[in-house]
Design a protein around this motif. Structure first.
Motif, PDB file in Angstrom:
ATOM      1  N   LEU A  59       0.826  -1.211   0.000  1.00 58.33           N
ATOM      2  CA  LEU A  59       0.000   0.000   0.000  1.00 58.33           C
ATOM      3  C   LEU A  59       0.857   1.257   0.000  1.00 58.33           C
ATOM      4  O   LEU A  59       0.415   2.312  -0.425  1.00 58.33           O
ATOM      5  N   GLU A  92      -9.475  -2.198  10.109  1.00 62.29           N
ATOM      6  CA  GLU A  92     -10.456  -1.318   9.491  1.00 62.29           C
ATOM      7  C   GLU A  92     -11.287  -0.667  10.580  1.00 62.29           C
ATOM      8  O   GLU A  92     -11.601  -1.291  11.577  1.00 62.29           O
ATOM      9  N   SER A  95     -16.929  -0.126  10.125  1.00 60.54           N
ATOM     10  CA  SER A  95     -17.473   0.664   9.028  1.00 60.54           C
ATOM     11  C   SER A  95     -18.990   0.702   9.068  1.00 60.54           C
ATOM     12  O   SER A  95     -19.651  -0.175   9.601  1.00 60.54           O
ATOM     13  N   VAL A  97     -20.689   0.665   6.378  1.00 62.44           N
ATOM     14  CA  VAL A  97     -21.079   0.248   5.046  1.00 62.44           C
ATOM     15  C   VAL A  97     -22.326  -0.618   5.115  1.00 62.44           C
ATOM     16  O   VAL A  97     -22.400  -1.548   5.917  1.00 62.44           O
ATOM     17  N   TYR A 104     -20.174  -8.742   1.735  1.00 61.09           N
ATOM     18  CA  TYR A 104     -18.846  -8.325   2.157  1.00 61.09           C
ATOM     19  C   TYR A 104     -17.820  -9.413   1.848  1.00 61.09           C
ATOM     20  O   TYR A 104     -16.759  -9.140   1.284  1.00 61.09           O
ATOM     21  N   LEU A 107     -16.725  -9.746  -1.708  1.00 63.34           N
ATOM     22  CA  LEU A 107     -15.743  -8.779  -2.218  1.00 63.34           C
ATOM     23  C   LEU A 107     -14.366  -9.436  -2.369  1.00 63.34           C
ATOM     24  O   LEU A 107     -13.544  -8.980  -3.164  1.00 63.34           O
ATOM     25  N   ASN A 110     -13.267 -10.195  -5.823  1.00 60.27           N
ATOM     26  CA  ASN A 110     -12.955  -9.097  -6.747  1.00 60.27           C
ATOM     27  C   ASN A 110     -11.747  -9.361  -7.642  1.00 60.27           C
ATOM     28  O   ASN A 110     -11.807  -9.112  -8.836  1.00 60.27           O
ATOM     29  N   ARG A 159     -13.573 -12.838   4.423  1.00 62.36           N
ATOM     30  CA  ARG A 159     -13.333 -12.109   3.173  1.00 62.36           C
ATOM     31  C   ARG A 159     -11.930 -12.398   2.659  1.00 62.36           C
ATOM     32  O   ARG A 159     -11.712 -12.624   1.469  1.00 62.36           O
TER      33      ARG A 159
ATOM     34  N   ARG B 208     -17.283  -3.213  -9.307  1.00 66.71           N
ATOM     35  CA  ARG B 208     -16.720  -4.046  -8.244  1.00 66.71           C
ATOM     36  C   ARG B 208     -15.747  -3.252  -7.380  1.00 66.71           C
ATOM     37  O   ARG B 208     -15.755  -3.359  -6.149  1.00 66.71           O
ATOM     38  N   HIS B 209     -14.914  -2.464  -8.042  1.00 71.71           N
ATOM     39  CA  HIS B 209     -13.960  -1.652  -7.297  1.00 71.71           C
ATOM     40  C   HIS B 209     -14.678  -0.564  -6.505  1.00 71.71           C
ATOM     41  O   HIS B 209     -14.281  -0.242  -5.383  1.00 71.71           O
ATOM     42  N   ASN B 211     -17.557  -0.864  -5.200  1.00 73.62           N
ATOM     43  CA  ASN B 211     -18.057  -1.549  -4.002  1.00 73.62           C
ATOM     44  C   ASN B 211     -16.975  -1.613  -2.934  1.00 73.62           C
ATOM     45  O   ASN B 211     -17.223  -1.362  -1.762  1.00 73.62           O
ATOM     46  N   ALA B 212     -15.761  -1.969  -3.356  1.00 73.97           N
ATOM     47  CA  ALA B 212     -14.671  -2.103  -2.399  1.00 73.97           C
ATOM     48  C   ALA B 212     -14.271  -0.738  -1.830  1.00 73.97           C
ATOM     49  O   ALA B 212     -13.792  -0.655  -0.699  1.00 73.97           O
ATOM     50  N   ALA B 214     -16.049   1.428  -0.673  1.00 75.52           N
ATOM     51  CA  ALA B 214     -16.829   1.713   0.531  1.00 75.52           C
ATOM     52  C   ALA B 214     -16.047   1.345   1.786  1.00 75.52           C
ATOM     53  O   ALA B 214     -16.273   1.891   2.854  1.00 75.52           O
ATOM     54  N   LEU B 215     -15.103   0.408   1.666  1.00 80.74           N
ATOM     55  CA  LEU B 215     -14.298  -0.018   2.810  1.00 80.74           C
ATOM     56  C   LEU B 215     -13.056   0.848   2.972  1.00 80.74           C
ATOM     57  O   LEU B 215     -12.253   0.626   3.863  1.00 80.74           O
ATOM     58  N   ALA B 219      -8.311  -0.720   1.512  1.00 79.58           N
ATOM     59  CA  ALA B 219      -8.983  -2.012   1.399  1.00 79.58           C
ATOM     60  C   ALA B 219      -9.254  -2.335  -0.068  1.00 79.58           C
ATOM     61  O   ALA B 219      -9.095  -3.477  -0.501  1.00 79.58           O
TER      62      ALA B 219
END
Lengths: 273, 325
Positions: A59, A92, A95, A97, A104, A107, A110, A159, B208-209, B211-212, B214-215, B219
């Protein structure tokens, strides 16, 4: 297959300073994390553990030095490909969300699905398996906001498992958990390493569980590597006293690992969160 | 799937229905005849085919553009109260249109305000992005701040021009900013259709991205998203949609804010569902609002922006209360 023999992570000479901060969070750190090992990353608050997780997750790029993941420089990894091999469970914020547990966890698929395509039957199978593995099958329809701390933590792990990674990096997965949930987490992680050939790197403050379940401990302080090795060698009174500024008592109980009991603070607490 | 069919049917029904409504009284049978290509006389063929049909199409496409744009902004900013004009697109477009209407006095023909508005909107976005990218990555906080500042600068410039303008130019400029589908044409409908389709398909590919997102951005990155490119593409798509919508129809508020929000409350937050449904719901609601605008005080026409705001504000307040509760 070169990947299977390569180190999970190979960190050499890494220094990293947050923008606007006068002191580096990680200083000239070198470390090899072997495949199919359970490595617990311990150290006092502000030691740079979470920063190290950020760096391992790709990151933030290090200021200098290199980090290789499975034999390839982290910066050269395609993000989606990396996310199929390495899953990260970061700290995290709780959230808000509006997602259900199942949405969740899904995801985690993805990195596997193309931009315009829907999840396939095999993706749904993987999601189901991840839910079952973390005892969440009955909660799949629940909203994240309705979950308890322990359930939410399991959801994050689910997840990550839905990503079908070979490397799992976790930042304090047992924070805020009672000892039953903490124990369950460590047992699950150990099982993933011994029976599913996964590599686990886990930041934790729980030295007792770490010493029992992890194969290797890495102690960091002030952004530097202070000790690496099997739990018995790292958890020594002198090393911990130096790292934490705290007198400790250590007891070895066969089958239960090393019990570390803080006795007395020697210095005022230093460092931030 | 049910939502998709239901909303498509709603768009079709509302669109078809509003072909029968308008300032001029055209008998339903004549509307049918005109739609089938005949000319029943009394100018009905022209009214239906070159006025009402492009207007309904423009209304639907503008509504879809605004709703898509709003949904994208809300995902990117992780704030369900974000809206398409957040980055100053509307002020830039207003300045462009007002320049064409006052300084140039409509000398360049009826298409000039539209083109000037589009360029104005793009200039505003370009400045905002330029500023936000100066930290090396697209920083959301800088982006919003720059948007607000640029919007108030362009807003001041609009006021300046309006205060110096002649009465006629002032009236047309003020009417422009209120938002209306009066300027609808087949050409505008074509441009809108291309923009909405292309942006919609591209945005759907990012869902899709989104959606992610939101985290949190980290993330999303850990789940395989290339955060910077995804963000930039999505912001550009959202801004372009807003610019196209605002330059053909002026400033129409609340569609971009309320529609995605309402869709989310009914069908959830998955963008693979949200984006297409928001586009359809936006289309249906703007066609409906325009039908009200055209007929409520017939033969006088209300600016459609007035209708969406008057109907949208109470709805928005209800949603806000529910969110806070």
């Amino acid at each position: 297959m070169p990947e299977t023999t390569a180190a999970a992570f190979s960190i050499s000479g890494v220094t990293f300073t947050y923008r606007g901060s006068p002191i580096p969070a990680i200083r000239d750190l070198s470390l090899e994390i072997g495949p199919r090992q359970f490595t617990a990353l311990i150290g006092p608050n502000g030691a740079g553990k979470s920063t190290l997780v950020r760096l391992l997750a790709g990151l933030s790029p290090p200021d200098c030095g290199t980090i290789q993941c499975l034999g390839v420089e982290l910066g050269d990894w395609n993000r989606a490909r990396l996310a199929r091999r390495v899953a990260v469970v970061a700290q995290e914020p709780a959230s808000v969300v509006a997602l259900s547990v199942q949405e969740y966890v899904a995801l985690g698929r993805n990195p596997y699905v193309g931009p315009w395509s829907a999840l396939g039957a095999s993706d749904h199978e993987v999601v189901e398996a991840a839910l079952a593995r973390t005892d969440l099958s009955d909660l799949r329809g629940r909203q994240l906001a309705e979950l308890s701390g322990g359930e939410r933590q399991r959801t994050r792990l689910a997840r990550a498992l839905a990503q079908e990674p070979e490397i799992l990096v976790l930042d304090e997965p047992t924070a805020f958990l009672d000892f039953r949930h903490a124990l369950w987490t460590f047992q699950t992680l150990e099982d993933l390493v011994t029976h599913h050939e996964m590599t686990v790197v886990c930041v934790t403050h729980d030295m007792n569980l770490a010493s029992r379940h992890a194969t290797r401990l890495v102690l960091v302080g002030d952004g530097r590597l202070l000790a690496v090795g099997d739990p018995g060698s790292v958890l020594s009174r002198a090393t911990l006293a130096e790292a934490y500024g705290c007198e400790v008592a250590i007891e070895h109980r066969p089958g239960l690992g090393h019990c570390v009991l803080p006795v007395r603070a020697l210095t005022k607490p230093a460092g931030g969160a | 799937m049910l939502g998709l069919i239901g909303l498509s049917a709603a768009v079709f029904a509302v669109g078809l229905g509003s072909l029968f409504l308008g300032a001029a009284a055209v008998a339903p049978s004549d509307v049918w005849a005109a739609l089938r290509g005949g000319d029943p006389g009394g100018g009905a063929g022209t009214i239906v085919r070159s006025l009402r049909l492009p207007r309904v199409l423009c209304g639907g496409l503008t509504g879809a553009a605004l709703a898509l744009s709003g949904a994208l902004f809300q995902a990117l900013l992780r704030n369900p109260l974000a809206e398409p004009y957040l980055l100053g697109v509307s002020s830039g477009a207003a300045l462009g249109a007002v320049i064409a209407l006052t300084l140039l006095g409509g000398a360049l023909g009826p298409a000039a305000p539209v083109l000037f508005a589009f360029v104005g909107g793009l200039v505003a976005i370009a400045i905002v992005f330029r500023v936000a990218l100066s930290v090396g990555r697209l920083d959301t906080h800088v982006l919003i701040l720059a948007g607000v500042v640029v919007a108030s600068f362009f807003g001041a410039a609009v006021m300046l021009l309006l205060s110096l303008a002649e009465a006629d130019a002032l009236r047309s400029a003020v009417l422009w900013t209120m938002g209306s589908l009066e300027r609808a044409s087949w050409g505008a409908a074509g441009v809108l259709a291309v923009c909405v389709l292309v942006s919609g398909v591209l945005a759907f590919g990012l869902s899709r991205h989104l959606n992610a997102f939101a985290l949190g951005e980290d993330a999303a990155a850990a789940l395989g998203a290339r955060v910077e490119p995804v963000k930039r593409v999505a912001y550009v798509l959202a801004s372009l949609l807003a610019a196209v919508a605002v330059s053909t129809a002026g400033v129409i508020g609340f569609v971009g804010l309320v529609v995605p929000h309402a869709v989310r409350m009914v069908w959830g937050t998955d963008h693979r569902v949200l984006l297409p449904l928001a586009a359809l719901a936006g289309a249906a609601s703007l066609i409906l609002a325009d039908a009200v605008a055209r007929t409520a005080f017939r033969p006088l026409e209300l600016p459609v922006g007035v209708v969406t705001a008057i109907l949208g504000v109470p709805l928005f307040l209800v949603l806000l209360r529910r969110r806070l509760a």
